[in-house]
Scaffold this motif. Sequence first.
Motif, mmCIF file in Angstrom:
data_model
loop_
_atom_site.group_PDB
_atom_site.id
_atom_site.type_symbol
_atom_site.label_atom_id
_atom_site.label_comp_id
_atom_site.label_asym_id
_atom_site.label_seq_id
_atom_site.Cartn_x
_atom_site.Cartn_y
_atom_site.Cartn_z
ATOM 1 N N GLN A 24 0.843 -1.193 0.000
ATOM 2 C CA GLN A 24 0.000 0.000 0.000
ATOM 3 C C GLN A 24 0.880 1.247 0.000
ATOM 4 O O GLN A 24 1.925 1.277 0.646
ATOM 5 N N LYS A 35 -2.835 5.575 -13.035
ATOM 6 C CA LYS A 35 -4.097 5.592 -12.289
ATOM 7 C C LYS A 35 -5.200 5.085 -13.206
ATOM 8 O O LYS A 35 -5.309 5.515 -14.352
ATOM 9 N N ARG A 37 -9.480 4.151 -13.215
ATOM 10 C CA ARG A 37 -10.737 4.364 -12.500
ATOM 11 C C ARG A 37 -11.856 3.675 -13.253
ATOM 12 O O ARG A 37 -11.892 3.701 -14.480
ATOM 13 N N SER A 43 -14.547 3.026 -8.356
ATOM 14 C CA SER A 43 -13.307 2.478 -7.814
ATOM 15 C C SER A 43 -12.111 3.080 -8.553
ATOM 16 O O SER A 43 -12.188 3.350 -9.748
ATOM 17 N N ASP A 62 -2.171 2.315 -4.460
ATOM 18 C CA ASP A 62 -3.124 3.067 -3.652
ATOM 19 C C ASP A 62 -4.492 2.637 -4.157
ATOM 20 O O ASP A 62 -4.862 2.933 -5.298
ATOM 21 N N LYS A 64 -8.543 2.465 -3.840
ATOM 22 C CA LYS A 64 -9.798 3.019 -3.324
ATOM 23 C C LYS A 64 -10.913 2.329 -4.107
ATOM 24 O O LYS A 64 -11.348 2.820 -5.145
ATOM 25 N N CYS A 66 -14.098 -1.114 -3.934
ATOM 26 C CA CYS A 66 -14.949 -1.994 -3.137
ATOM 27 C C CYS A 66 -14.115 -3.177 -2.625
ATOM 28 O O CYS A 66 -12.962 -3.350 -3.014
ATOM 29 N N GLN A 70 -10.431 -4.416 -3.800
ATOM 30 C CA GLN A 70 -9.360 -4.463 -2.809
ATOM 31 C C GLN A 70 -8.763 -5.865 -2.709
ATOM 32 O O GLN A 70 -7.542 -6.027 -2.634
ATOM 33 N N SER A 128 -13.875 -3.239 -11.429
ATOM 34 C CA SER A 128 -13.171 -3.001 -10.170
ATOM 35 C C SER A 128 -12.144 -4.102 -9.895
ATOM 36 O O SER A 128 -11.033 -3.826 -9.454
#
Length: 148
Positions: A24, A35, A37, A43, A62, A64, A66, A70, A128
């Motif tokens: 993390q 990045k 999304r 997510s 990093d 972010k 559900c 994750q 996600s």
Amino acid sequence: MAETDLIKLYSARILALAADIPHQGQLEAPQARVKKRSPLCGSAVTVDVSMREGRIAEFAQDVKACALGQSAAAVLGGAVIGRTPAEIHALRDALRAMLKSGGPVPDAPFDGYEVLEPARDYKNRHASILLAVEATAEACEEALAKAG
């Protein structure tokens, strides 16, 4: 979605993975930062990669997302160091096939994705689940391009 389906989908194992995501954070000076999304669910994952001798030497993420996103990032983070871009691309393709067309679980060391097999039936969750590996594949390409 019935309550029993939700309970099955968010199993104790998925929730445990989501609570303990390896690597993390961010790298101080990554060769590539990507990045990704998912517009459907919001997510987001940012991945940092540094490569040495054609392999991932440093990795940070990093996440972010559900619990499914994750947990997918946790499986990736547990085995990503030392992998080649070709292995990451093969993983991405295998995970996508597992989710979208009933393909087998990715091979070891990424066989931990079997915990996400129940998500096959929930197409709105696929993006996600794929975010971390798609970002890592793209980061590997960028890092290699910079290395020349």
